[in-house]
Design a protein around this motif. Sequence first.
Motif, PDB file in Angstrom:
ATOM      1  N   ALA A 129     -65.338  57.838  14.241  1.00 17.95           N
ATOM      2  CA  ALA A 129     -65.367  59.297  14.250  1.00 17.95           C
ATOM      3  C   ALA A 129     -63.988  59.908  14.457  1.00 17.95           C
ATOM      4  CB  ALA A 129     -66.327  59.784  15.336  1.00 17.95           C
ATOM      5  N   PHE A 130     -63.314  59.492  15.525  1.00 19.04           N
ATOM      6  CA  PHE A 130     -62.085  60.184  15.923  1.00 19.04           C
ATOM      7  C   PHE A 130     -60.825  59.662  15.235  1.00 19.04           C
ATOM      8  CE2 PHE A 130     -64.799  60.735  19.824  1.00 19.04           C
ATOM      9  CZ  PHE A 130     -65.051  62.081  19.607  1.00 19.04           C
ATOM     10  N   ARG A 131     -60.825  58.403  14.780  1.00 21.03           N
ATOM     11  CA  ARG A 131     -59.656  57.905  14.036  1.00 21.03           C
ATOM     12  C   ARG A 131     -59.892  57.999  12.532  1.00 21.03           C
ATOM     13  NH1 ARG A 131     -58.484  51.781  14.640  1.00 21.03           N
ATOM     14  NH2 ARG A 131     -57.483  52.331  16.620  1.00 21.03           N
ATOM     15  N   ASN A 132     -60.964  57.357  12.058  1.00 18.26           N
ATOM     16  CA  ASN A 132     -61.183  57.298  10.612  1.00 18.26           C
ATOM     17  C   ASN A 132     -61.574  58.647  10.028  1.00 18.26           C
ATOM     18  OD1 ASN A 132     -60.695  54.607  11.036  1.00 18.26           O
ATOM     19  ND2 ASN A 132     -62.831  53.978  10.873  1.00 18.26           N
ATOM     20  N   GLY A 133     -62.432  59.386  10.736  1.00 20.54           N
ATOM     21  CA  GLY A 133     -62.882  60.665  10.223  1.00 20.54           C
ATOM     22  C   GLY A 133     -62.138  61.861  10.772  1.00 20.54           C
ATOM     23  N   ARG A 134     -61.420  61.653  11.903  1.00 17.50           N
ATOM     24  CA  ARG A 134     -60.731  62.747  12.593  1.00 17.50           C
ATOM     25  C   ARG A 134     -61.706  63.877  12.909  1.00 17.50           C
ATOM     26  NH1 ARG A 134     -55.079  62.275  11.725  1.00 17.50           N
ATOM     27  NH2 ARG A 134     -54.893  63.934  13.296  1.00 17.50           N
ATOM     28  N   TRP A 135     -62.899  63.470  13.400  1.00 14.62           N
ATOM     29  CA  TRP A 135     -63.930  64.452  13.719  1.00 14.62           C
ATOM     30  C   TRP A 135     -63.553  65.273  14.947  1.00 14.62           C
ATOM     31  CZ3 TRP A 135     -69.489  61.928  13.505  1.00 14.62           C
ATOM     32  CH2 TRP A 135     -69.728  61.463  12.212  1.00 14.62           C
ATOM     33  N   LYS A 136     -64.203  66.415  15.064  1.00 12.42           N
ATOM     34  CA  LYS A 136     -64.192  67.174  16.309  1.00 12.42           C
ATOM     35  C   LYS A 136     -65.276  66.604  17.223  1.00 12.42           C
ATOM     36  CE  LYS A 136     -62.465  71.535  14.369  1.00 12.42           C
ATOM     37  NZ  LYS A 136     -62.131  70.986  13.055  1.00 12.42           N
ATOM     38  N   LEU A 137     -65.128  66.834  18.502  1.00 16.55           N
ATOM     39  CA  LEU A 137     -66.071  66.290  19.471  1.00 16.55           C
ATOM     40  C   LEU A 137     -67.495  66.766  19.202  1.00 16.55           C
ATOM     41  CD1 LEU A 137     -66.785  64.715  22.023  1.00 16.55           C
ATOM     42  CD2 LEU A 137     -66.040  66.707  23.371  1.00 16.55           C
TER      43      LEU A 137
END
Length: 329
Positions: free
Chosen positions: A253-261
């Motif tokens: 989520a946070f590295r590959n997709g750069r999602w928001k929390l």
Amino acid sequence: MNAELGNTRRGFLRALSLSGLSAALPVRAGEKKARIAITFDLEMSRNFPRWEDTRWDYEKGNLNEETKRYTTDAARRVKAHGGHMHFFVVGQVFEQENVDWLKELNQSGHRIGNHTYDHINVLARRPADLQYRFRRAPWLIEGKEPVQIIRENIHLCTEAMRARLGIAPAGFRTPGGSATGLNGRDDLQSMLRDLGFTWVSSKYPAHSNSKTGESPEASVIENILAAQAAAQPFVYPGGLIEIPMSPISDVGAFRNGRWKLDDFLRAIRLAVEWTIEHRAVFDFLCHPSVMYPSDPEFKTIELICDLVRKAGDRAELVTLDDIAASLSK
């Protein structure tokens, strides 16, 4: 239920129906509770806390104070909810001067498993594919075949745990995950059993992700939910138990997709709700080195614990040891 959530659920059910997975996952006879495990891989992660941080590839076990603090605080929160966490630690961590915090986690009832010594790729066929550290310092493994290096690296982590903590590892998790787990790798299954392990966590089902930096569309969430059916425990023909990691991980989520929390919380909520509905298993995979800059207020941990609490006698917080024990009966 809001429209977006309703549409996601309906799309998910359609996806299951088309794939035939819904018929394969009835509520399990004799299993009245969904089993929810919260697991941390204790290692440093590239791109965290700053995107330019890449040195961790070569010093995976050099845990900073923020990572250790996040780990112990998360453990206290989960225990306050009546559960225990499962941690997988790379052996390099035991080279640090103080490991009292790990001893305290163990004494509090949390489980600590083996994650290899150098965070190596156990599926590697060539020395160059084992770990960044060995590309930089090939003399460390000169003259050795990958299978020998892998075995020694797993064993070395076990010996480090015995020396610094006085305990044997509670299970084994492969660094990284494979969509097929250890299927087709009878040699690795046999190796792990020879090294004293009865279960492994190596499978991480393939799933969709958003374009980098974009919020995941409903179709992405539906695909992640559909992947939960492929993340259920099973036993390999040789007797080794597999407990897969459930999508989506914090790295995904946070590295590959750069999602928001908020996007991550939405995906995790739906996945845990699916698990409770089907009395299935959910193995939440994350890394405190990723989570402390991404979720400093522990919203994900609290969300999972709250969902289990609200489910009453339909769900429980467990460790992977508990899940493995249910399959070995």
